[in-house]
Design a protein around this motif. Structure first.
Motif: not given
Ligand SMILES: Nc1nc2c(ncn2[C@@H]2O[C@H](COP(=O)(O)OP(=O)(O)OP(=O)(O)O)[C@@H](O)[C@H]2O)c(=O)[nH]1
Ligand SMILES: C=C(OP(=O)(O)O)C(=O)O
Length: 211
Positions: A192-211
């Motif tokens: 969650x803290x990393x998402x606040x900072x802004x994450x890379x594109x691959x992690x953004x895709x991987x984390x999309x299932x959590x949002x």
């Protein structure tokens, strides 16, 4: 500030099948996908960093190895299965064998928010003739360890590695403008803290299932 030396950055990548166990509560598939995405985003940022001549990933996962190579990283398997610090030293030996001018650095693979300008700034502060490091966001672990040469590259990653590196005589690089370099992700709260900072594109895709 631009680094005055050229660095070879070794990135240890535990095979996603076993990695990031503290994200296991998110589901096994999501844990694996995130671990892989963290490594790819970390390596992509390191490859884009001024002062970084080579990124050498160390992993026993051959599928991820191919993806890392596609990004432009060199890849080696682990030297031993149970001692990551020995693997890091072996990789640094190979790095310097390939290019003797490189200063060795080790960078954790769980920095999905990492920005190239922050890594570059930290490397610029690592120019001295002693080993130096950046502590993780909790101030307990280490995310980056840099040495002036192979002889002085003595990684001691693991629980409480900030203290271990200080005990080895390493100098802590203290910068207040490198939050993404310090933001390792071990737990859902870290993510969650990393998402606040802004994450890379691959992690953004991987984390999309959590949002
Ligand atoms: N190549 C390699 N890398 C490792 C190994 N163990 C840990 N790493 C890497 O070392 C860095 C720090 O490790 P940790 O934050 O403890 O990651 P982890 O072991 O996947 O996470 P946990 O299961 O939650 O402890 C990450 O870049 C890992 O991928 C290993 O045995 N081999
Ligand atoms: C291996 C390390 O990571 P963590 O403590 O986050 O597991 C470290 O900081 O040395």
């Amino acid at each position: 500030m631009v680094p005055e030396h050229r660095y070879g950055v070794v990135v240890p990548v535990k095979p996603p099948a076993f990695a990031k166990s503290r994200l296991g509560g998110l589901g096994d598939r999501t844990r694996r996908t995130l671990a892989q995405a963290f490594a790819l985003d970390t390596v992509a940022a390191a490859l884009a960093t001024e002062g970084v001549a080579t990124v050498l990933a160390v992993t026993d996962d051959h599928l991820l190895a191919a993806e890392l190579a596609e990004l432009g990283a060199q890849v080696l398997p682990d030297a031993t299965t149970d001692d990551m610090n020995t693997s890091l030293v072996q990789a640094a030996v190979e790095l310097v064998r390939r290019d003797a001018a490189l200063r060795p650095a080790a960078l954790c693979a769980d920095l999905p928010a990492l920005r190239a300008d922050e890594l570059s700034r930290a490397l610029a502060c690592a120019a001295g003739d002693e080993m130096s490091f950046v502590a993780d966001a909790d101030g307990i672990g280490t995310t980056l360890l840099v040495a002036p040469d192979l002889a002085r590259f003595r990684p001691s990653f693991g629980a409480g590695s900030r203290e271990m590196h200080l005990d080895l005589g390493a100098r802590e690089i203290v910068l207040d403008d490198v939050p993404t370099l310090r933001r390792d992700v071990d737990t859902p709260a870290d993510l969650a803290a990393a998402l606040e900072l802004g994450i890379g594109p691959r992690t953004a895709r991987a984390a999309a299932v959590l949002l």
